[in-house]
Structures are given as structure tokens and as C-alpha cells.
Design a protein around this motif. Structure first.
Motif, PDB file in Angstrom:
ATOM      1  N   THR A  18      32.141  42.905  50.837  1.00 48.59           N
ATOM      2  CA  THR A  18      32.411  43.847  49.126  1.00 48.59           C
ATOM      3  C   THR A  18      31.186  44.339  48.729  1.00 48.59           C
ATOM      4  O   THR A  18      31.254  45.659  47.859  1.00 48.59           O
ATOM      5  N   CYS A 190      33.805  40.189  42.242  1.00 50.89           N
ATOM      6  CA  CYS A 190      33.580  40.566  43.674  1.00 50.89           C
ATOM      7  C   CYS A 190      35.399  41.171  44.686  1.00 50.89           C
ATOM      8  O   CYS A 190      35.242  42.418  44.878  1.00 50.89           O
ATOM      9  N   GLN A 191      35.936  40.117  44.573  1.00 53.32           N
ATOM     10  CA  GLN A 191      37.255  39.956  44.836  1.00 53.32           C
ATOM     11  C   GLN A 191      38.301  41.242  44.344  1.00 53.32           C
ATOM     12  O   GLN A 191      39.558  41.992  45.035  1.00 53.32           O
TER      13      GLN A 191
END
Length: 226
Positions: A18, A190-191
Motif C-alpha cells: 500500500t 494501511c489496509q
């Protein structure tokens, strides 16, 4: 492998997917012997969480920024981490219309930060390992150097002298009971909290490392911590 190292490795995998520009600038981790050599002169016992963190990666680039003398003097004035400037030592995050500059400090700079706090008459043993600033406010992520309770504080240190970092002050600041809780939160950010840079803002691609979704970030932060 400790549970924290496994969590850090999962975070690194997500970071590569990411925010690859940030992942590519992380330094190689230190060995236990290298860590022991750096902390040998201190009387406290280094928490396992801190050891795991720096065995994982030893901060970002860790090299002084390419600044002229005047810039270095300005950055060094009153800031132990001032020399650790320059793009290679910074993560540039866009949050709405704000630019947030974050640093993950190599161990020698983190220990210098601890020394800075003690010289300023802070009575608590803390290890500042990360710094975030929007140019106006500065947040210091610090680990309490207590092997049994290595609490993480994300403290607003804007214009706060070291002697102002007291138990009373820290009790009012956002905190995580363990480093693993912070890393799990960052993994979720981040996800779920990173968004693609809009085509109309392609000129920013080289200037920032990633753009954060403010709404998603707030929702993630409000979720119960472990």
C-alpha cells in the motif's frame, strides 16, 4: 519469533503493498548485539517490545539530510532530531489539505531523544521513536522504558518542555497499552485508510508518499483497542 515480530512482519507486507515508497526506505534491523552495545551505558532495562522494533527495522534512512549550513542550524536549534532531516528521513502523508511529515527514528536518535528528555528534567524514562508534525503541531510517539508495562504514548509535545512531560500530562494523551496494539492499528490504516491520489493531483505523486482518508482514519481510531 515473538508475537510482536510476527505482527511487525505482517505490517511490513501490507506496507509494501500500500505504501511501497515508505517500505523501500526502511533501514535493515539491528542485531541484538548492536542494540545491547547502544544501550549499555543506561541503567534501565530495555523492553522486549523496543528490542523487537529495532530488530525489525532501524528507522528510516538514518542519514543527515542534504541541507546547507543555515538550514541545519535552523533545524538543530532546540531539536535533537533536527539533523535527521531531508526527504530520505521523512514520510510525507496527505490528510485532506494538510501535509503531515512523519519520522521513524533510528535507535541512536531515539536514545538521543531519551537523553534530551532527561537533561530537560523529565522524571520518566521514555524512548521517543517516532515524530509527526503538520508544521504547527508536533506529536511524539514514545515508549515507556518499563519492561513490564511498555506503554506507548502519542503525546502532543508542541512547545512543551521536557519537564512538562509528567505522569499527569501523559494520562491525558492518546496511548496504546503495547506496541503491538499500535502496529495493528497502523496495519488497518494501511489496509483501509490509504486512498489513491486523484488524477487531478498527479503532480503530488513525487511530493507525498500516500494519501489518507480522513473519515476512514477517524473510524479506525474510534474502534476499541485490544
Amino acid at each position: 519469533m515473538t508475537e510482536l515480530l510476527a505482527i511487525l512482519d505482517r505490517f511490513h507486507t501490507v506496507l509494501i503493498q500500500t505504501a511501497p515508497k515508505i517500505a523501500s526506505r526502511l533501514q535493515t534491523g539491528l542485531t541484538r548485539a548492536e542494540i545491547e552495545a547502544q544501550i549499555a551505558s543506561f541503567s534501565w532495562k530495555f523492553p522486549q517490545d523496543a528490542s523487537d522494533l529495532y530488530q525489525w527495522h532501524n528507522g528510516l534512512s538514518g542519514k543527515p539530510g542534504k541541507l546547507n549550513l543555515a538550514q541545519k542550524l535552523l533545524r538543530l536549534k532546540g531539536k535533537w532530531h533536527g539533523e535527521l532531516s531531508g526527504r530520505e528521513n521523512e514520510m510525507h502523508l496527505k490528510l485532506e489539505n494538510r501535509l503531515i511529515v512523519a519520522k521513524f527514528l533510528p535507535l541512536d536518535y531515539a536514545l538521543a531523544g531519551h537523553h534530551h528528555l532527561k537533561l530537560g528534567r523529565c522524571l520518566i524514562d521514555l524512548l521517543p521513536f517516532s515524530i509527526l508534525t503538520n508544521g504547527k503541531d508536533t506529536i511524539y510517539c514514545m515508549m515507556r522504558l518499563d519492561p513490564e508495562k511498555p506503554v506507548i504514548y502519542c503525546a502532543d509535545g508542541t512547545k512543551l518542555p521536557p519537564m512538562g512531560v509528567t505522569e499527569s500530562f501523559l494520562s491525558t494523551q492518546p496511548q496504546f497499552s503495547r506496541l503491538s496494539d499500535l502496529i495493528i492499528f497502523l496495519t488497518k490504516v494501511c489496509q483501509q485508510g490509504i486512498q489513491l491520489i486523484a488524477a487531478s493531483q498527479e503532480s503530488l505523486i513525487d511530493a507525498i508518499d500516500c494519501e489518507l482518508n480522513a473519515t476512514q482514519l477517524e473510524q479506525l481510531y474510534q474502534q476499541p483497542k485490544r
